[in-house]
Scaffold this motif. Structure first.
Motif, mmCIF file in Angstrom:
data_model
loop_
_atom_site.group_PDB
_atom_site.id
_atom_site.type_symbol
_atom_site.label_atom_id
_atom_site.label_comp_id
_atom_site.label_asym_id
_atom_site.label_seq_id
_atom_site.Cartn_x
_atom_site.Cartn_y
_atom_site.Cartn_z
ATOM 1 N N GLU A 119 29.425 24.792 2.032
ATOM 2 C CA GLU A 119 29.565 26.198 1.651
ATOM 3 C C GLU A 119 28.334 26.986 2.084
ATOM 4 N N ILE A 120 28.537 28.136 2.713
ATOM 5 C CA ILE A 120 27.437 29.066 3.026
ATOM 6 C C ILE A 120 27.361 30.054 1.870
ATOM 7 N N ASN A 123 28.275 34.804 1.387
ATOM 8 C CA ASN A 123 28.905 35.493 2.519
ATOM 9 C C ASN A 123 30.336 35.926 2.198
ATOM 10 N N ILE A 125 32.894 34.197 1.636
ATOM 11 C CA ILE A 125 33.924 33.358 2.273
ATOM 12 C C ILE A 125 33.914 31.966 1.626
ATOM 13 N N ASP A 127 33.875 28.856 2.610
ATOM 14 C CA ASP A 127 33.656 28.149 3.875
ATOM 15 C C ASP A 127 34.230 26.738 3.907
ATOM 16 N N ASP A 134 31.891 30.908 -2.166
ATOM 17 C CA ASP A 134 30.432 30.877 -2.343
ATOM 18 C C ASP A 134 29.949 29.928 -3.436
#
Ligand SMILES: [Ca+2]
Ligand SMILES: [Ca+2]
Length: 376
Positions: A119-120, A123, A125, A127, A134
Motif C-alpha cells: 500500500e502507498i 494517495n 488509492i 494500491d 491507504d
C-alpha cells in the motif's frame, strides 16, 4: 432477520451480510423491508445470513491514579525474562489490535507497527486491492459518530502491553519484536457497532495476523459475531478475549465474545500484583481460561506518553504477547497448540486458585517448555 433474539439497539439502515464464501460486508438500506426486496432477494443464492447492525458499547477505560508496585510487575510475575534469555522476542509474529485508535507515531510503538508494504500511503488509492484505501499502517472501520474527538487511550495501551519497544521509553512490551496491526472499530467515546467489529476482525485476518487481541465485549446480538469468530477458527488464527470487568460469572451470565469458548479462543481474567483475582474481573470455570496481570499496568498512550490502567482489557494483551513469544519459538504450531501450551502451564497457587478453567495465571517459562513437548 432474527431481531427477536437481539436486545441491543439496531441500526435500522445497516445490515451485516455474511456471504456463502464466508466473507462479511456491511450494507446500507432504507429499511428492512426494502433491503430485503432490493438487496437480499436478487442475491439470495450467494447470501448465508443477514442481521441488523447494532450499536455496542465496549469496555470502559479504567485509569489507575498511582502505582504502588514495580512498573514491570506483570512481566516479572509471568516470567517473561525466561523467553528473552533464550533469544525469544516474538520476531515474525503479527498481532492485530482490534480495538480503539492506536497511535502509530508513538515513539515506543512506531517501529512495532506491521507495515502493509503493498500500500502507498495517502494517495487515495487501494494500491494492494485489499478493499481498504491507504491502509499503510492499519485501518479504521469506525462508522458510528463519536461524542469526542480526543483519542481514547485504550487501543494504544493494549498495543504497548503486547509489543512496546523499551529502547524509546518506560513501557516494556511482552513480545517486543512482534508487529502490531491496528484495526480500529471503537470510536473515541468507546462506542462502536457490531458490523464494524466484524469488518475489523476480517481485515486483521487478511493482513496476516496470527493473533487477534479483542479487549472488548458487550455485543448484544451474536449470530454474526460468532460466525466471524468461526471463520477465524477455520483460518488458524488465535483470538485473545478480555473476560470483562463486571465481577460476573460469565458461565452463568454470558458476555460476548468472551463466552464463545471456541477452540482458537483464550478468554482472560485479570490478576493483581498479589497474584489474586482482582475484585472486578469477570470469571467462569467454563468460559474463562486463564488469568493474567490486569491491575496498575503501565503502557503507552497517545501523545508520546504512558499511563497506568486497570482492566481485563490489559490482561488479554499479556496473553497475546505470550502467544506471540510462543509462536516465534515454534512457527509451525497451530492455534490450538499455542492455546494448550498456555493453558497447561499456568501457575496454580493453593489457597488462591482463580475462578477460571485452568485455576491459574499464565507462566511464560513453563509455557515454552510445554510447547516444546507439544511441538518437538
Ligand atoms: Ca489497501
Ligand atoms: Ca494507497
Amino acid at each position: 432477520m432474527d431481531s427477536a433474539a437481539c436486545m441491543g439497539q439496531a441500526i435500522q439502515s445497516k445490515f451485516i451480510v455474511q456471504w456463502e464464501d464466508g466473507r462479511f460486508t456491511v450494507e446500507s438500506g432504507k429499511d428492512a423491508e426494502s433491503f430485503k426486496k432490493e438487496f437480499i432477494e436478487p442475491k439470495l443464492n450467494d447470501i448465508r445470513q443477514v442481521e441488523f447492525d447494532r450499536r455496542i458499547q465496549v469496555e470502559s477505560t479504567k485509569v489507575s491514579t498511582s502505582a504502588t508496585v514495580s512498573d514491570s510487575w506483570g512481566l516479572s510475575m509471568i516470567k517473561a525474562n525466561s523467553a528473552y534469555t533464550q533469544g525469544i522476542y516474538g520476531e515474525g509474529v503479527k498481532v492485530a489490535v482490534v480495538d480503539a485508535y492506536v497511535d502509530v507515531s508513538h515513539p515506543q510503538l512506531a517501529n512495532r507497527i506491521a507495515i502493509n508494504t503493498g500500500e502507498i500511503p495517502n494517495n487515495g488509492i487501494d494500491d494492494d486491492g485489499n478493499g481498504v484505501v491507504d491502509d499503510y499502517y492499519g485501518a479504521s472501520f469506525v462508522s458510528v459518530p463519536s461524542s469526542t474527538t480526543i483519542p481514547s487511550p485504550h487501543g494504544s495501551h493494549v498495543a504497548g502491553i503486547i509489543a512496546a519497544d523499551s529502547n524509546y521509553g518506560p513501557v516494556k512490551g511482552v513480545a517486543p519484536r512482534a508487529k502490531i496491526i491496528p484495526a480500529q472499530f471503537i470510536a473515541n467515546d468507546g462506542g462502536g457497532s457490531l458490523g464494524d467489529a466484524i469488518l475489523a476482525l476480517q481485515y486483521a485476518a487478511k493482513r496476516g495476523a496470527k493473533i487477534i487481541n479483542a479487549s472488548w465485549g458487550g455485543a448484544p446480538c451474536v449470530a454474526s459475531l460468532r460466525n466471524a469468530f468461526k471463520v477465524l477458527e477455520s483460518q488458524g488464527i488465535l483470538v485473545i478475549v478480555a473476560s470483562g470487568n463486571d465481577a460476573r460469572d460469565i458461565d452463568v451470565y454470558p458476555e460476548f465474545p468472551a463466552s464463545f469458548n471456541l477452540s482458537n479462543q483464550i478468554t482472560v481474567a485479570a490478576s493483581d500484583f498479589t497474584d489474586f483475582m482482582t475484585s472486578w474481573s469477570n470469571s467462569g470455570f467454563k468460559f474463562v481460561h486463564v488469568a493474567a496481570p490486569g491491575e496498575q499496568i503501565l503502557s503507552t498512550v497517545p501523545g508520546a506518553s504512558s499511563m497506568y490502567m486497570d482492566g481485563t482489557s490489559m490482561a488479554a494483551p499479556f496473553v497475546s504477547g505470550t502467544a506471540a513469544l510462543l509462536w516465534s519459538a515454534k512457527p509451525t504450531a497451530t492455534a490450538q497448540q499455542i492455546k494448550a501450551a498456555i493453558e497447561q502451564s499456568v501457575d496454580v497457587t493453593s489457597g488462591h486458585e482463580f475462578k477460571v478453567k485452568t485455576r491459574g495465571r499464565i507462566n511464560i517459562q513453563k509455557a515454552l517448555q510445554v510447547l516444546g513437548q507439544l511441538v518437538p
